[in-house]
Design a protein around this motif. Structure first.
Motif, PDB file in Angstrom:
ATOM      1  N   ALA A 124       0.821  -1.210   0.000  1.00 19.98           N
ATOM      2  CA  ALA A 124       0.000   0.000   0.000  1.00 19.98           C
ATOM      3  C   ALA A 124       0.854   1.258   0.000  1.00 19.98           C
ATOM      4  N   SER A 125       2.086   1.147   0.494  1.00 18.71           N
ATOM      5  CA  SER A 125       2.997   2.299   0.544  1.00 18.71           C
ATOM      6  C   SER A 125       3.647   2.610  -0.797  1.00 18.71           C
ATOM      7  N   ALA A 126       3.503   1.754  -1.771  1.00 21.38           N
ATOM      8  CA  ALA A 126       4.222   1.912  -3.031  1.00 21.38           C
ATOM      9  C   ALA A 126       3.765   3.159  -3.788  1.00 21.38           C
ATOM     10  N   ARG A 127       4.721   3.768  -4.487  1.00 27.74           N
ATOM     11  CA  ARG A 127       4.448   4.914  -5.333  1.00 27.74           C
ATOM     12  C   ARG A 127       5.231   4.752  -6.637  1.00 27.74           C
ATOM     13  N   PHE A 128       4.623   5.156  -7.738  1.00 24.86           N
ATOM     14  CA  PHE A 128       5.213   4.962  -9.058  1.00 24.86           C
ATOM     15  C   PHE A 128       5.266   6.292  -9.818  1.00 24.86           C
ATOM     16  N   THR A 129       6.415   6.636 -10.366  1.00 20.71           N
ATOM     17  CA  THR A 129       6.521   7.823 -11.214  1.00 20.71           C
ATOM     18  C   THR A 129       7.666   7.643 -12.214  1.00 20.71           C
ATOM     19  N   LEU A 130       7.424   8.001 -13.462  1.00 17.90           N
ATOM     20  CA  LEU A 130       8.472   7.855 -14.487  1.00 17.90           C
ATOM     21  C   LEU A 130       9.545   8.930 -14.334  1.00 17.90           C
ATOM     22  N   ALA A 131       9.158  10.197 -14.337  1.00 19.97           N
ATOM     23  CA  ALA A 131      10.059  11.319 -13.997  1.00 19.97           C
ATOM     24  C   ALA A 131      11.190  11.573 -14.989  1.00 19.97           C
ATOM     25  N   TYR A 132      11.241  10.879 -16.105  1.00 19.91           N
ATOM     26  CA  TYR A 132      12.337  11.094 -17.065  1.00 19.91           C
ATOM     27  C   TYR A 132      12.325  12.512 -17.637  1.00 19.91           C
ATOM     28  N   THR A 133      11.171  12.937 -18.150  1.00 20.99           N
ATOM     29  CA  THR A 133      11.135  14.240 -18.814  1.00 20.99           C
ATOM     30  C   THR A 133      11.371  15.377 -17.828  1.00 20.99           C
ATOM     31  N   ARG A 134      11.228  15.112 -16.537  1.00 22.16           N
ATOM     32  CA  ARG A 134      11.496  16.127 -15.527  1.00 22.16           C
ATOM     33  C   ARG A 134      12.957  16.550 -15.556  1.00 22.16           C
ATOM     34  N   ILE A 135      13.850  15.648 -15.971  1.00 20.66           N
ATOM     35  CA  ILE A 135      15.267  16.011 -16.071  1.00 20.66           C
ATOM     36  C   ILE A 135      15.723  16.095 -17.527  1.00 20.66           C
ATOM     37  N   GLY A 136      14.783  16.197 -18.454  1.00 20.57           N
ATOM     38  CA  GLY A 136      15.147  16.376 -19.855  1.00 20.57           C
ATOM     39  C   GLY A 136      15.550  15.110 -20.572  1.00 20.57           C
ATOM     40  N   PHE A 137      15.251  13.945 -19.983  1.00 13.23           N
ATOM     41  CA  PHE A 137      15.540  12.661 -20.610  1.00 13.23           C
ATOM     42  C   PHE A 137      14.253  12.092 -21.211  1.00 13.23           C
ATOM     43  N   SER A 166      -0.260   6.337  -6.650  1.00 12.58           N
ATOM     44  CA  SER A 166      -0.317   5.468  -5.476  1.00 12.58           C
ATOM     45  C   SER A 166      -0.432   4.017  -5.936  1.00 12.58           C
ATOM     46  N   ALA A 167      -0.259   3.108  -5.008  1.00 15.08           N
ATOM     47  CA  ALA A 167      -0.393   1.690  -5.351  1.00 15.08           C
ATOM     48  C   ALA A 167      -1.775   1.386  -5.912  1.00 15.08           C
ATOM     49  N   ASP A 168      -2.812   1.942  -5.287  1.00 13.79           N
ATOM     50  CA  ASP A 168      -4.175   1.695  -5.767  1.00 13.79           C
ATOM     51  C   ASP A 168      -4.399   2.305  -7.143  1.00 13.79           C
ATOM     52  N   GLU A 169      -3.826   3.486  -7.396  1.00 10.22           N
ATOM     53  CA  GLU A 169      -3.943   4.100  -8.726  1.00 10.22           C
ATOM     54  C   GLU A 169      -3.205   3.269  -9.769  1.00 10.22           C
ATOM     55  N   ALA A 170      -2.045   2.736  -9.399  1.00 11.15           N
ATOM     56  CA  ALA A 170      -1.302   1.886 -10.326  1.00 11.15           C
ATOM     57  C   ALA A 170      -2.072   0.616 -10.642  1.00 11.15           C
ATOM     58  N   ARG A 171      -2.776   0.081  -9.669  1.00 11.35           N
ATOM     59  CA  ARG A 171      -3.619  -1.090  -9.925  1.00 11.35           C
ATOM     60  C   ARG A 171      -4.787  -0.711 -10.832  1.00 11.35           C
ATOM     61  N   VAL A 173      -4.957   1.487 -13.167  1.00 16.72           N
ATOM     62  CA  VAL A 173      -4.582   1.681 -14.572  1.00 16.72           C
ATOM     63  C   VAL A 173      -4.037   0.404 -15.207  1.00 16.72           C
ATOM     64  N   GLY A 174      -3.836  -0.644 -14.412  1.00 19.25           N
ATOM     65  CA  GLY A 174      -3.391  -1.913 -14.966  1.00 19.25           C
ATOM     66  C   GLY A 174      -1.919  -2.203 -14.835  1.00 19.25           C
ATOM     67  N   LEU A 175      -1.175  -1.362 -14.087  1.00 23.63           N
ATOM     68  CA  LEU A 175       0.255  -1.585 -13.902  1.00 23.63           C
ATOM     69  C   LEU A 175       0.535  -2.642 -12.839  1.00 23.63           C
ATOM     70  N   VAL A 176      -0.312  -2.691 -11.812  1.00 26.29           N
ATOM     71  CA  VAL A 176      -0.129  -3.581 -10.663  1.00 26.29           C
ATOM     72  C   VAL A 176      -1.254  -4.605 -10.635  1.00 26.29           C
ATOM     73  N   ALA A 177      -0.910  -5.856 -10.322  1.00 30.88           N
ATOM     74  CA  ALA A 177      -1.924  -6.916 -10.252  1.00 30.88           C
ATOM     75  C   ALA A 177      -2.678  -6.890  -8.929  1.00 30.88           C
ATOM     76  N   GLN A 178      -1.933  -6.777  -7.823  1.00 28.70           N
ATOM     77  CA  GLN A 178      -2.562  -6.787  -6.498  1.00 28.70           C
ATOM     78  C   GLN A 178      -1.846  -5.807  -5.578  1.00 28.70           C
ATOM     79  N   VAL A 179      -2.621  -5.214  -4.655  1.00 27.54           N
ATOM     80  CA  VAL A 179      -2.083  -4.336  -3.611  1.00 27.54           C
ATOM     81  C   VAL A 179      -2.431  -4.936  -2.264  1.00 27.54           C
ATOM     82  N   HIS A 180      -1.459  -4.949  -1.346  1.00 29.01           N
ATOM     83  CA  HIS A 180      -1.676  -5.495  -0.013  1.00 29.01           C
ATOM     84  C   HIS A 180      -1.087  -4.548   1.029  1.00 29.01           C
ATOM     85  N   PRO A 181      -1.641  -4.554   2.245  1.00 24.17           N
ATOM     86  CA  PRO A 181      -1.000  -3.799   3.327  1.00 24.17           C
ATOM     87  C   PRO A 181       0.466  -4.210   3.445  1.00 24.17           C
ATOM     88  N   ASP A 182       1.311  -3.265   3.780  1.00 20.83           N
ATOM     89  CA  ASP A 182       2.750  -3.534   3.804  1.00 20.83           C
ATOM     90  C   ASP A 182       3.091  -4.793   4.604  1.00 20.83           C
TER      91      ASP A 182
END
Length: 259
Positions: A124-137, A166-171, A173-182
């Motif tokens: 549940a604590s997981a967070r996902f961000t690409l962030a490449y274009t933030r540094i010009g990559f 967030s973990a729930d948002e990633a689930r 959109v289809g990125l994560v299969a399951q979310v569980h308490p840490d």
């Protein structure tokens, strides 16, 4: 210093990123160690691979300070991207079901590395961000393959605006299969590993191959395009400014910006 740990028992290989104090940054040496661990799992002919990380982050992505210190950043980024893409390709192609376990932050290349697994489990604590274009990559590590799992416009949203999911948002959109308490994640992963081990390996691998080849029939070409793009961006003025701004903890002033 060993930054990737490997253990194999009863047909299950466990690969763990182990530079916890720094957030498991994907340095050239870590990527090389990771590649060796994946090849070892393939040589051990395992049924399941569990990819996880020590500490409070799965991976903060590429080591930006190493980009700044490189004498030839274009060559360094090219070499690292190629090595990371071999890891991603090996995970896709190996005769094992790959399960990734994400706690805390998965940023930059940490996102497509987690997504290279066949099943992605998140705390549940997981967070996902690409962030490449933030540094010009531009994105690499298999980021462009996310279009097959989450859709074109969701992938564009992640790549262009760099939201933190967030973990729930990633689930959702289809990125994560399951979310569980840490505190329950490890047990949930072990339950899944047991289910996989009790099933038909040949059927599971066939299913994996059929689905992956249908979803991303030109994956290798996509990974090569990512390498060519990110090495050019890293060596360009926007990439250099992005790295400098990141290390200085200030907003970047990209030369190409029209603002």
């Amino acid at each position: 210093m060993t930054t990737v740990e490997y253990e194999q028992r009863n047909g299950v290989a466990r690969i763990r990123l182990a530079d916890a104090e720094r957030g498991n940054p994907l340095t050239p040496s870590m990527v090389q160690e990771l590649g060796r661990a994946v090849r070892r799992a393939r040589a051990d002919d395992v049924h399941v691979v569990v990819l996880s990380a020590a500490g409070g982050a799965f991976s903060v992505g590429g080591d930006v300070s190493a980009f700044a210190a490189a004498e030839d950043v274009e060559q360094m980024v090219d070499d690292m991207a190629e090595s990371l893409h071999r890891v991603v390709s090996d995970l896709h192609r190996m005769d094992a079901v790959v399960v990734s376990v994400v706690r805390g932050t998965a940023a930059g290349a940490g996102v497509p590395l987690a997504a290279a697994a066949d099943l992605v489990f998140a705390a549940a604590s997981a967070r996902f961000t690409l962030a490449y274009t933030r540094i010009g990559f531009s994105p690499d590590g298999g980021s462009t393959l996310l279009t097959a799992s989450i859709g074109l416009h969701r992938a564009l949203h992640l790549a262009l605006l760099n939201p933190v999911l967030s973990a729930d948002e990633a689930r959702a959109v289809g990125l994560v299969a399951q979310v569980h308490p840490d505190e329950e994640l490890d047990a949930a992963v072990e339950d899944v590993v047991a289910v996989l081990r009790s099933g038909s390996r040949t059927a599971q691998v066939a299913a994996k191959r059929l689905l992956r080849e249908t979803a991303t029939p030109a994956a290798e070409a996509a990974l090569r395009r990512e390498t060519l793009s990110i090495r050019a961006r890293a060596a360009g003025p926007d990439g250099r400014e992005g790295v400098s701004a990141f290390l200085d903890k200030r907003p970047p002033r990209f030369p190409s910006s029209t603002d």
